[in-house]
Design an enzyme around this catalytic site. Structure first.
Site, mmCIF file in Angstrom:
data_model
loop_
_atom_site.group_PDB
_atom_site.id
_atom_site.type_symbol
_atom_site.label_atom_id
_atom_site.label_comp_id
_atom_site.label_asym_id
_atom_site.label_seq_id
_atom_site.Cartn_x
_atom_site.Cartn_y
_atom_site.Cartn_z
ATOM 1 N N ARG A 1 4.235 2.795 13.147
ATOM 2 C CA ARG A 1 2.841 2.364 13.274
ATOM 3 C C ARG A 1 2.201 3.143 14.432
ATOM 4 O O ARG A 1 2.799 3.278 15.493
ATOM 5 C CB ARG A 1 2.761 0.857 13.550
ATOM 6 C CG ARG A 1 3.333 -0.032 12.445
ATOM 7 C CD ARG A 1 2.418 -0.074 11.242
ATOM 8 N NE ARG A 1 2.939 -0.939 10.186
ATOM 9 C CZ ARG A 1 2.627 -2.218 10.045
ATOM 10 N NH1 ARG A 1 1.803 -2.804 10.914
ATOM 11 N NH2 ARG A 1 3.127 -2.917 9.049
ATOM 12 N N CYS B 1 0.840 -1.206 0.000
ATOM 13 C CA CYS B 1 0.000 0.000 0.000
ATOM 14 C C CYS B 1 0.871 1.250 0.000
ATOM 15 O O CYS B 1 0.565 2.232 -0.697
ATOM 16 C CB CYS B 1 -0.937 -0.011 1.203
ATOM 17 S SG CYS B 1 -0.113 -0.156 2.812
#
Length: 481
Positions: free
Chosen positions: A370, A289
């Site tokens: 993250r 992605c």
């Protein structure tokens, strides 16, 4: 009449016009396999308010709002043409008509702009191409939604089967429920029923066989009436040619991986290098992605300004690979609670650039953090350019790229000063340039690129599958090169 009444009357008039557009868009899609777009956004199966909002969004990228009163005449002009399968952007038709000084009528201009999709030039409607999903997790279910959505015309791609491990007596019902409801992307648009006797999920009239298997080499897809299919592997369990070749069973012609491929597996970013796919290539990857988010704008910047070197830092939503609470994990740091921490980790996106853009000699490095959000990430692309420029020039250039270039399906553009990550849930673009955050000084440009790492990426996967299956129809007016 007061000012407020006048504004309200104008709104009701536009609502009425948008309502009249819906059956025209539907008939073109069902009867002629024509997808009506507005600045690369599909208007098929959209509500009145959604159509009006899509028109309003044009002001973010084109400087002013586009009215349904401007686009309706072009839509009506399409209905009298002998159209074949295609994608037609009425936003682009309206925009280019404004700059055309030849004095043509709307009907004459429209006929000329879409001549490649009419009469003797039009394509034949192609037979549906079978698709099989191997795995049914986050990406698998979103791809399923997209495939079901695109089956509305009866042509194109047809989801025939899903291959999963059998998790028990309630497996089929639970998987159907996960397809029906999604905490991030909302309710499925349509109806879903379960045929437990025949192991099928029926979604908007499409029958999807659920095949239980732990081993890809044990499945004969022809036994289920599946032939010449494209299999999309959403598990990421196999990433090299040897492993992915296990899927090349009776009934399967090609394998597409929704993760970065290893070795000689081509990593494809649609819009950038999909034309390099060899017709006889059976195995390919859609990269990651993040790779899909950074490569299109990186190519755009390299084409215009040249790039000497760059660094990408992704602030990425957490994924199922991380732990909800602290627990053992084979990777450093990912064992710590995803919901409570920012987690420094690696990204392969920077190294994958070389596969998607082999002519780019610039060294690109990358890292990732993250963060505790479930979807939508942002890539910060820091570039040293070959020439000096200004912020205004870069923004004008990227705005035009998002509107008229061959990358307009990949790159979106937003100038809203208060945009945050949740605003981009459901975006169908690979990345969205945040104009307000962009920084340029001399030969240094820093781009902030939002991306829905689930849905936007799934749309890119579908585009690759459409391309290799031969059901990717051309867009009119043709993008500027």
């Amino acid at each position: 009449m007061t000012v407020n009444e006048d504004v309200f009357t104008n709104w009701k008039t536009r609502e009425e016009i948008a309502e009249s557009m819906i059956p025209i868009i539907g008939r073109l899609h069902r009867e002629r396999d024509v997808t009506v777009l507005l600045h690369s956004r599909s208007l098929v199966n959209k509500s009145v308010v959604s159509i009006l909002k899509t028109h309003r969004f044009a002001r973010q990228i084109d400087g002013e709002e586009l009215s349904v009163t401007e686009t309706l005449p072009f839509l009506q002009a399409l209905t009298v043409l002998d159209l074949g399968p295609s994608q037609i952007d009425i936003g682009m038709l309206a925009a280019t008509y404004k700059t055309d000084a030849r004095g043509l009528s709307v009907e004459e201009f429209t006929a000329e702009a879409v001549i490649g999709a009419t009469g003797a030039n039009k394509l034949d409607r192609r037979e549906p191409r079978d698709v099989v999903l191997y795995g049914f997790g986050r990406i698998g279910r979103l791809i399923a939604r997209l495939l079901i959505e695109k089956a509305g015309s009866g042509n194109g791609l047809r989801l025939r089967a899903i291959v999963v491990r059998n998790s028990g007596s309630e497996d089929l019902v639970r998987r159907a429920s996960l397809l029906r409801r999604d905490s991030i992307h909302g309710q499925f648009q349509g109806t879903i029923t379960v045929d437990e006797a025949n192991n099928k999920i029926i979604a908007n009239g499409s029958e999807i066989k659920v095949i239980y298997s732990d081993d890809p080499t044990s499945v004969d897809y022809t036994a289920y009436g599946i032939n010449d299919a494209i299999l999309i592997d959403n598990t990421g369990r196999w990433r090299d040619r040897e492993g992915l070749s296990k899927h090349l069973r009776p009934g399967i012609a090609k394998v597409v991986l929704t993760a970065p491929g290893k070795g000689d597996v081509p990593n494809i970013v649609h819009g950038v290098n999909h034309d390099m796919i060899k017709p006889d290539e059976q195995i390919l990857s859609c990269a990651s992605c993040t790779t899909n988010a950074i490569v299109p704008p990186l190519k755009a910047m390299a084409d215009e300004y040249g790039v000497l070197r760059g660094h990408v830092e992704t602030v990425h939503s957490f994924t199922n690979d991380q732990n909800l609470l602290d627990n053992y994990h084979s990777s450093d740091r990912r064992g710590r609670s995803a919901a409570l921490n920012m987690v420094i980790t690696e990204t392969g996106a920077a190294s994958a650039v070389a596969k998607a853009l082999p002519d780019l000699k610039a060294k690109i490095t990358g890292s990732s953090i993250r963060v505790p959000v479930p979807d939508v990430s942002i890539a910060i692309l820091n570039l040293q350019l070959e020439r000096e420029t200004t912020r205004e020039e870069v923004l004008d250039y990227l705005r035009n790229v998002s509107l008229t270039s061959p990358l307009k399906r990949q790159i979106d553009f937003i100038s809203a000063p208060d945009a945050v990550s949740s605003d981009f849930i459901g975006s169908r673009h690979a990345s969205i340039v945040d104009a307000g955050a962009t920084k340029v000084e001399g030969d240094n440009a820093i781009l902030y690129l939002w991306y829905d790492n689930e849905f936007g990426y799934s749309c890119q996967v579908i585009r690759v599958v459409q391309h290799v299956s031969g059901v990717e129809y051309p867009t009119y007016p043709a993008p500027a090169v």
